[in-house]
Motif scaffolding. Structure first.
Motif, short mmCIF file in Angstrom:
data_model
loop_
_atom_site.label_atom_id
_atom_site.label_comp_id
_atom_site.label_asym_id
_atom_site.label_seq_id
_atom_site.Cartn_x
_atom_site.Cartn_y
_atom_site.Cartn_z
N PRO A 265 -45.21 1.61 -6.23
CA PRO A 265 -45.83 0.45 -5.58
C PRO A 265 -44.84 -0.32 -4.69
O PRO A 265 -45.20 -0.78 -3.61
CB PRO A 265 -46.28 -0.41 -6.77
CG PRO A 265 -46.51 0.57 -7.86
CD PRO A 265 -45.45 1.63 -7.67
N GLN B 83 -52.17 -6.59 -0.68
CA GLN B 83 -52.79 -5.83 -1.78
C GLN B 83 -51.74 -5.04 -2.55
O GLN B 83 -51.73 -5.02 -3.78
CB GLN B 83 -53.83 -4.89 -1.18
CG GLN B 83 -54.88 -4.45 -2.12
CD GLN B 83 -55.99 -5.48 -2.25
OE1 GLN B 83 -56.05 -6.49 -1.55
NE2 GLN B 83 -56.87 -5.24 -3.17
N SER B 84 -50.86 -4.37 -1.83
CA SER B 84 -49.82 -3.57 -2.46
C SER B 84 -48.83 -4.45 -3.22
O SER B 84 -48.39 -4.10 -4.31
CB SER B 84 -49.10 -2.74 -1.39
OG SER B 84 -48.12 -1.92 -1.97
N ARG C 115 -50.34 -5.43 -6.47
CA ARG C 115 -50.30 -4.30 -7.41
C ARG C 115 -48.88 -4.18 -7.99
O ARG C 115 -48.70 -3.96 -9.18
CB ARG C 115 -50.69 -3.01 -6.69
CG ARG C 115 -50.68 -1.79 -7.59
CD ARG C 115 -51.11 -0.54 -6.84
NE ARG C 115 -52.39 -0.66 -6.18
CZ ARG C 115 -53.59 -0.54 -6.78
NH1 ARG C 115 -53.63 -0.28 -8.07
NH2 ARG C 115 -54.71 -0.66 -6.10
N GLU C 116 -47.90 -4.35 -7.12
CA GLU C 116 -46.50 -4.20 -7.52
C GLU C 116 -46.08 -5.25 -8.54
O GLU C 116 -45.49 -4.92 -9.57
CB GLU C 116 -45.62 -4.29 -6.27
CG GLU C 116 -44.16 -4.21 -6.53
CD GLU C 116 -43.34 -4.44 -5.26
OE1 GLU C 116 -42.16 -4.80 -5.43
OE2 GLU C 116 -43.85 -4.27 -4.14
N GLU D 211 -47.87 -4.95 -12.00
CA GLU D 211 -47.84 -3.61 -12.60
C GLU D 211 -47.69 -3.69 -14.13
O GLU D 211 -48.32 -2.94 -14.87
CB GLU D 211 -46.70 -2.82 -11.98
CG GLU D 211 -46.70 -1.37 -12.27
CD GLU D 211 -45.63 -0.63 -11.48
OE1 GLU D 211 -45.82 0.57 -11.27
OE2 GLU D 211 -44.62 -1.23 -11.09
N ARG E 4 -58.08 -4.07 -11.40
CA ARG E 4 -58.37 -4.34 -9.99
C ARG E 4 -57.23 -5.15 -9.38
O ARG E 4 -56.61 -5.95 -10.06
CB ARG E 4 -59.69 -5.08 -9.85
CG ARG E 4 -60.87 -4.26 -10.42
CD ARG E 4 -62.17 -5.02 -10.31
NE ARG E 4 -62.38 -5.65 -9.03
CZ ARG E 4 -63.11 -5.14 -8.04
NH1 ARG E 4 -63.71 -3.99 -8.21
NH2 ARG E 4 -63.26 -5.79 -6.91
N HIS E 5 -57.04 -4.97 -8.07
CA HIS E 5 -55.95 -5.67 -7.38
C HIS E 5 -56.41 -6.31 -6.08
O HIS E 5 -55.64 -6.45 -5.15
CB HIS E 5 -54.79 -4.70 -7.12
CG HIS E 5 -54.16 -4.21 -8.37
ND1 HIS E 5 -54.58 -3.08 -9.02
CD2 HIS E 5 -53.18 -4.75 -9.12
CE1 HIS E 5 -53.86 -2.92 -10.11
NE2 HIS E 5 -53.00 -3.91 -10.20
#
Length: 154
Positions: free
Chosen positions: A3, A48-49, A52-53, A56, A62-63
């Motif tokens: 991520p 978004q990434s 997520r990162e 984690e 969901r992100h």
């Protein structure tokens, strides 16, 4: 790809896209606007990434940034920090969220340069979307480094 690597890649690509020359032909304005809005769309993928990162460790299903940064989002310290940042009208995140909401609506985010059409009165901010987005991405880079440090502590 991790991520973190994906976030870095998307951030690099969004910045790189802003450096694409618009050219000097009759399509230059449309090309510049497409590049700016394309880079803005990549900036949404960066957000978004990033979410997520930094979440984690929580193993969220969901992100989506609208959910995670909304009032009903998970009670994770990094998300709370980003919610507070988004609530500040002068922050890079508040600016980005406003532009992303406009991008998903029927509003035009990238504007024609002032003075492009004779006889029209141009109203708007003096800075081009690309310049504002570049500043936003630079500010985001600093925030990402701080969020990563906090997230790694977990």
């Amino acid at each position: 790809m991790t991520p973190r690597s994906r976030t870095n890649q998307l951030l690099y690509q969004a910045t790189l896209l802003l450096d694409v020359p618009a050219g000097e032909d009759e399509h230059a304005q449309a090309r510049r606007m497409a590049v700016e809005e394309g880079s803005l769309a990549l900036a949404e993928l960066v957000l978004q990434s990033l979410l997520r990162e930094v979440t984690e460790h929580a193993h969220l299903e969901r992100h989506d940034w609208r959910e995670l940064l909304g009032p009903e989002g998970a009670g994770i310290a990094e998300l709370q920090r980003l919610r507070e940042l988004a609530a500040r009208p002068d922050s890079w995140l508040a600016w980005l969220i406003g532009k992303l909401e406009a991008l998903h609506s029927s509003d035009v985010v990238a504007r024609r340069a002032t003075g492009a059409a004779r006889g029209l009165i141009a109203v708007g901010s003096g800075a081009a979307l690309g310049d504002e987005l570049r500043d936003c991405l630079d500010d985001a880079k600093a925030e990402i480094a701080a969020l990563r440090e906090t997230s790694e502590e977990w």
